[in-house]
Design a protein around this motif. Structure first.
Motif, mmCIF file in Angstrom:
data_model
loop_
_atom_site.group_PDB
_atom_site.id
_atom_site.type_symbol
_atom_site.label_atom_id
_atom_site.label_comp_id
_atom_site.label_asym_id
_atom_site.label_seq_id
_atom_site.Cartn_x
_atom_site.Cartn_y
_atom_site.Cartn_z
ATOM 1 N N ASP A 30 17.410 1.808 -20.527
ATOM 2 C CA ASP A 30 16.474 1.728 -19.409
ATOM 3 C C ASP A 30 16.295 0.304 -18.930
ATOM 4 O O ASP A 30 15.421 0.021 -18.124
ATOM 5 C CB ASP A 30 15.120 2.317 -19.827
ATOM 6 C CG ASP A 30 14.522 1.567 -20.999
ATOM 7 O OD1 ASP A 30 13.450 1.959 -21.478
ATOM 8 O OD2 ASP A 30 15.127 0.568 -21.438
ATOM 9 N N SER A 49 15.307 -2.367 -20.658
ATOM 10 C CA SER A 49 14.416 -3.256 -21.413
ATOM 11 C C SER A 49 15.242 -4.079 -22.398
ATOM 12 O O SER A 49 16.238 -3.623 -22.938
ATOM 13 C CB SER A 49 13.375 -2.441 -22.169
ATOM 14 O OG SER A 49 14.008 -1.504 -22.991
ATOM 15 N N ALA A 50 14.810 -5.329 -22.613
ATOM 16 C CA ALA A 50 15.576 -6.258 -23.434
ATOM 17 C C ALA A 50 15.145 -6.178 -24.876
ATOM 18 O O ALA A 50 13.987 -6.384 -25.202
ATOM 19 C CB ALA A 50 15.403 -7.679 -22.904
ATOM 20 N N LEU A 51 16.079 -5.858 -25.762
ATOM 21 C CA LEU A 51 15.776 -5.824 -27.181
ATOM 22 C C LEU A 51 16.068 -7.181 -27.820
ATOM 23 O O LEU A 51 15.532 -7.513 -28.865
ATOM 24 C CB LEU A 51 16.608 -4.732 -27.866
ATOM 25 C CG LEU A 51 16.386 -3.356 -27.251
ATOM 26 C CD1 LEU A 51 17.432 -2.378 -27.737
ATOM 27 C CD2 LEU A 51 15.007 -2.850 -27.618
ATOM 28 N N ALA A 92 10.332 -10.119 -31.296
ATOM 29 C CA ALA A 92 10.502 -9.305 -30.091
ATOM 30 C C ALA A 92 11.721 -9.741 -29.296
ATOM 31 O O ALA A 92 11.693 -9.814 -28.087
ATOM 32 C CB ALA A 92 9.249 -9.366 -29.225
ATOM 33 N N THR A 150 4.864 -5.456 -28.603
ATOM 34 C CA THR A 150 6.000 -5.877 -27.790
ATOM 35 C C THR A 150 7.292 -5.141 -28.161
ATOM 36 O O THR A 150 8.332 -5.395 -27.599
ATOM 37 C CB THR A 150 6.240 -7.387 -27.930
ATOM 38 O OG1 THR A 150 6.208 -7.689 -29.338
ATOM 39 C CG2 THR A 150 5.163 -8.157 -27.225
ATOM 40 N N PRO A 183 10.116 -2.267 -28.280
ATOM 41 C CA PRO A 183 10.631 -1.487 -27.146
ATOM 42 C C PRO A 183 10.328 0.000 -27.231
ATOM 43 O O PRO A 183 10.722 0.741 -26.350
ATOM 44 C CB PRO A 183 12.136 -1.726 -27.208
ATOM 45 C CG PRO A 183 12.391 -1.982 -28.645
ATOM 46 C CD PRO A 183 11.193 -2.697 -29.180
ATOM 47 N N ARG A 212 8.593 2.679 -24.106
ATOM 48 C CA ARG A 212 9.402 3.132 -22.973
ATOM 49 C C ARG A 212 10.443 4.140 -23.425
ATOM 50 O O ARG A 212 10.705 5.131 -22.772
ATOM 51 C CB ARG A 212 10.117 1.926 -22.356
ATOM 52 C CG ARG A 212 9.267 1.209 -21.358
ATOM 53 C CD ARG A 212 10.008 1.055 -20.049
ATOM 54 N NE ARG A 212 10.129 -0.340 -19.706
ATOM 55 C CZ ARG A 212 10.925 -0.794 -18.756
ATOM 56 N NH1 ARG A 212 11.676 0.018 -18.076
ATOM 57 N NH2 ARG A 212 10.985 -2.082 -18.506
ATOM 58 N N ARG A 215 10.844 8.031 -22.212
ATOM 59 C CA ARG A 215 12.080 8.588 -21.645
ATOM 60 C C ARG A 215 12.453 9.863 -22.366
ATOM 61 O O ARG A 215 12.857 10.843 -21.778
ATOM 62 C CB ARG A 215 13.216 7.583 -21.805
ATOM 63 C CG ARG A 215 13.144 6.486 -20.793
ATOM 64 C CD ARG A 215 14.511 5.882 -20.556
ATOM 65 N NE ARG A 215 15.001 6.191 -19.231
ATOM 66 C CZ ARG A 215 16.150 6.794 -18.993
ATOM 67 N NH1 ARG A 215 16.907 7.169 -19.980
ATOM 68 N NH2 ARG A 215 16.547 7.032 -17.765
#
Lengths: 320, 262, 292
Positions: free
Chosen positions: B14, B16-18, B224, C11, C13, C16, C20
């Motif tokens: 999607d 988002s940055a891992l 993060a 923070t 992931p 999201r 989904r």
């Protein structure tokens, strides 16, 4: 391994015995005296008594079972109530149709299911992967006889490529004709079974692709294909083999139903007739043979699993 | 320079940055730790180095392994590097090893692929590899299956397979986390001596400050997906620059202090 | 330490990703519910309104689709749409009936086996394994043959055959829960067995069991269709879709709709139920890898 084989064989025989006891009593529990099958509606008491004697239904149940089981050990499955034909040979000739039908369908189903399941997993995010998954979903929701009806209409009636039913009277004397009669039934069953088996293949493949050992092998320099071949194949086969036994039994059942669609003189139609006519010797004989076959298949599947998976052979002395 | 990472970004499907903007370098023979909690992106960073990110994740930026650009490279460019230039030891040896294959065969695999060994030469090489990780009775181990030996022994075998072809860089992703505490020290000592003997570069990924301080002198703290501090272990322990790092150190010391007898 | 963990969690992931997945899940569940809902709707409507009377044979034999007969007529001149709508009632009755019977009997036996002494448990599971070796259909055939073909008998037969599968699953799941430490804890703190069952066992096994029962719904519908096709199912006026197919088989070349529509109806219902089961599975255990 040998001790396991012996134990497993003993278990198989005990299961067979237990199954036959259960089935025998289940049948006898059904309302209606078995002797009724031999009688017309207006039978006299003497006729009834004579029929009961002939059938043996006036004896206590355990004794009936002992008698039947005793003759079973001499490979005598008794005689049909209706036709007085010996049950054993009749079953044998029916098996000559049902067994090839089952096995050919199963093999074809596997041949279809393996690539379908594999691609459905490997390319799960591409459109063709999704299409194959959808095929599996549809395939397990469809009644097998309906597929048979549609195929008969399309290929036998419209296109006339195959006969719409029946089996050569002289059985396998002409293999080509026999196979032609089996072609559509085999395809029918295979389509439905392949959808079912493909789901397991897909699941196993997904597990393998996401596995740590695959990642490890690749991290040490094996290409994806090579790693799948060396590690994925065997590991993926384990969960698949464990369900193949059940799937084969289901294929057998599919054959029984499909024989009706294509009027094949197999075990299925014999069973159906026997049930409708309350022909107990026939029913018992067929159930005995099918139980035996199902248990043997389960036995073979167990052995195959143990051969592939060393963890199942763990000896007591293995240290952790 | 064996490893040069610039602005590595690993994103999920999607977007988002891992892992976001990670950069560091490693020279031949150098050691570096990646420290972070779960979800910090440390493991993903290590996977990205050999192009083995899980399905669905995309890497961008620059990762140069021995001068070869890994990001966007084709499989056939990367395959010869894995196990030979850079090798990985994973966290859980029970699942990292194929449960249905004898251990000797698994150690032999990279030897056969990269060095082309066969037959007696291959068998000897496998034996030598198992001996180098200080496994007693290497012949029995080679014939055994993973579930037949202990966790510590399994990890040694995994290390043997990883080091069999003398890689220049060893990536160790939490190699002792799944092991019993008593065994951890042995494995760490083993890694320490092997890496030193062969002059390999070491990238050590862990969440455990104490473990990390035993093997490396420099560390990068990830949080993060971002680098929050890069320094020597000594500095990190005594004078952490970032508040997150300080928090990590404090917690580690608290646990340690609980063991102190007053 | 907690502050660090909190920050990391915030923070991370996951949110999201999870959202989904939830969206994906609801597609499966949504489509499944729509399909099943369609059949339920048709069945419900059939009680209030039918295009023609089911015994009205005035339509002319084997007519194709027309304004008066949307799907044409059968070999006796009866309206196919009417028969199809009635068939929807039967299919749902079979599914619900068989599953309810199978669930009640199966869960009871499975629970008994899970709580029973070793000897009794072993015996029960041996018998169950043997019964399960026989496909549901075969057992149902025997029972129906003995009792005579009727809707009630078919539902009973399929339900009985199914109870063995449910019993085995219940037993395995219940045993797993009973082996957990929180059960031992509950016992030592004085909870009765009934309390254990109600408060720990049932809630924990319900998700997996529920999904399995949903799948059995489809199995039951297909089994009844096969029974009817083989002539062992309920005769009219309780004619099921399987029976319609059997009637249409002989005349498939002349009137194909009769052989296609009931089959499509079966597929719609069973696919719908399977999708609902898959969707429920994802909801019940969100940590599972999506197996779609």
């Amino acid at each position: 391994m040998t001790s396991y084989l012996l134990r497993r064989t003993a278990f198989l025989l005990v299961s067979l015995l237990l199954a036959m006891v259960v089935l025998f009593f289940l049948l006898r529990v059904l309302p209606g005296d078995p002797a009724n099958a031999l009688l017309s509606a207006s039978a006299t008491p003497e006729q009834i008594k004579a029929a009961q004697e002939q059938v043996g239904s006036n004896l206590p149940l355990p004794e009936q079972f002992a008698n039947w089981f005793g003759s079973l050990l001499t490979l005598n499955l008794g005689q049909s109530f209706i036709s007085s034909l010996p049950v054993g040979p009749e079953i044998a000739s029916r098996l000559a149709v049902t067994l090839p039908l089952t096995l050919l369908s199963f093999v074809l189903a596997l041949v279809l299911a393996l690539p379908i399941g594999f691609v459905a997993a490997w390319k799960a995010d591409r459109w063709y992967g999704l299409v194959l998954s959808a095929f599996s979903q549809l395939g397990i929701a469809v009644p097998v006889f309906w597929v048979g009806i549609l195929l008969v209409d399309a290929f036998a009636v419209d296109l006339r490529w195959f006969p719409s039913g029946g089996f050569p009277r002289d059985d396998w004397a002409d293999p080509a004709a026999a196979l032609q009669s089996l072609a559509l039934p085999v395809i029918t069953i295979a389509i439905v079974m392949s959808a079912s088996i493909a789901r397991y293949v897909r699941s196993a493949t997904l597990d393998v692709i996401g596995s740590d050992y695959l990642r490890n092998a690749r991290a040490l320099g094996s290409g994806f294909g090579r790693a799948m071949w060396r590690h994925g194949l065997r590991n993926g086969a384990v969960p698949i083999i464990s369900v193949l036994g059940i799937e084969l039994a289901t294929t057998f059942l599919g054959a029984v139903v499909v024989e009706s669609v294509f009027t094949l003189p197999g075990l299925g139609s014999m069973l159906l007739t026997a049930i409708q006519q309350h022909d107990y010797p026939d029913i018992q004989g067929i159930l005995f043979v099918s139980t035996l076959l199902v248990l043997i298949v389960g036995f073979l599947a167990d052995i195959a699993q143990r051969l592939i998976d060393p963890r199942l052979r763990q000896s007591i002395s293995g240290n952790r | 320079m064996i490893l040069d990472i610039q602005g590595l970004r690993v994103s999920a499907r999607d977007g988002s940055a891992l892992v976001d903007g990670v950069s560091f370098r490693l020279d031949a023979g150098e050691r570096l730790s990646l420290i972070g909690e779960s979800g910090s992106g440390k493991s993903l960073t290590s996977f990205a180095i050999t192009g083995l990110l899980p399905e669905g994740l995309r890497a961008s930026g620059s990762v140069e392994l021995a001068g070869v650009q890994v990001i966007g490279a084709k499989e056939r460019t990367l395959v010869p590097l894995r196990g030979r230039t850079a090798s990985t030891v994973f966290q859980e040896p029970l699942t990292a090893l194929d449960p249905l294959m004898r251990l000797g065969a698994q150690v032999a695999e990279p030897l056969r692929r990269h060095l082309g060994l066969r037959g007696a030469a291959l068998r000897d090489a496998v034996r030598a590899a198992l001996e180098e990780v200080r496994l007693p009775d290497p012949e029995r181990i080679a014939r055994a299956y993973p579930h037949e030996i202990s966790g510590g022994q399994r990890q040694r075998v995994a290390i043997a397979a990883a080091l069999a072809c003398r890689p220049r860089l060893l990536i160790a992703d939490e190699p002792t986390t799944a092991l019993d505490v008593t065994v951890q020290a042995d494995i760490l000592a083993l890694l320490d001596s092997l890496v030193a003997e062969r002059g390999m570069a070491l990238l050590f990924v862990s969440h455990d400050l104490a473990v990390v301080s035993k093997l490396t002198e420099r560390a990068i703290v990830l949080r993060a997906g971002r680098v929050v501090e890069e320094n020597t272990i000594e500095r990190i322990l005594t004078a952490p620059a970032d508040p997150y790092t300080a928090e990590l150190v404090r917690s580690a010391r608290e646990l340690d202090a609980a063991l102190e007898v007053p | 330490m907690s502050a660090v963990v909190e920050q990391a969690a915030q923070t991370a992931p996951d949110p999201r990703d999870r959202a989904r997945r939830r969206a994906r899940r609801s597609v499966t569940l949504g489509v499944g519910l729509t399909l099943v809902g369609l059949v339920v709707l048709v069945a419900a409507v059939s009680f209030v309104w039918l295009p023609h009377s089911p015994s009205d044979t005035s339509g002319g034999r084997l007519q194709g689709p027309s304004g008066a007969h949307w799907l044409g007529t059968d070999v006796f001149g009866r309206d196919l749409t009417t028969k199809l709508m009635i068939g929807a009632r039967i299919a749902l009755a079979v599914g619900v009936g068989a599953v309810v019977i199978g669930a009640i009997i199966g869960i009871t036996i499975g629970m008994l086996a899970a709580f029973a002494s070793r000897w009794l448990d072993d015996t029960i599971s041996a018998v169950l394994d043997i019964i399960i070796a026989f496909p549901v259909l075969l057992l149902a055939m025997l029972i129906v043959a003995a009792q005579g073909a009727s809707l009630g008998t078919a539902i009973l037969a399929i339900g009985l055959a199914m109870s063995a599968v449910v019993a085995r699953l219940t037993r395995v799941l219940a045993k797993r829960v009973l082996a957990q430490q929180y059960v031992t804890a509950a016992r030592t703190s004085g909870t009765s067995w009934a309390g254990i069952v109600g408060r720990h066992v049932l809630p924990n096994i319900w998700p997996t069991l529920g999904v399995n029962l949903a799948l059995q719904f489809g199995v039951a519908v297909l089994a009844e269709a096969s029974l009817s096709y083989l002539g062992l199912g309920a005769p009219p006026p309780n004619a099921s879709w399987g029976r319609l197919l059997q009637e249409a088989q002989g005349t498939v070349a002349v009137a194909p709709v009769g052989a296609i529509a009931p089959g499509v109806a079966l597929v719609v219902l069973v696919v719908g139920v399977n999708l609902v089961a898959d969707g429920l599975r994802d909801v019940a255990d969100p940590t599972r890898r999506r197996s779609r």
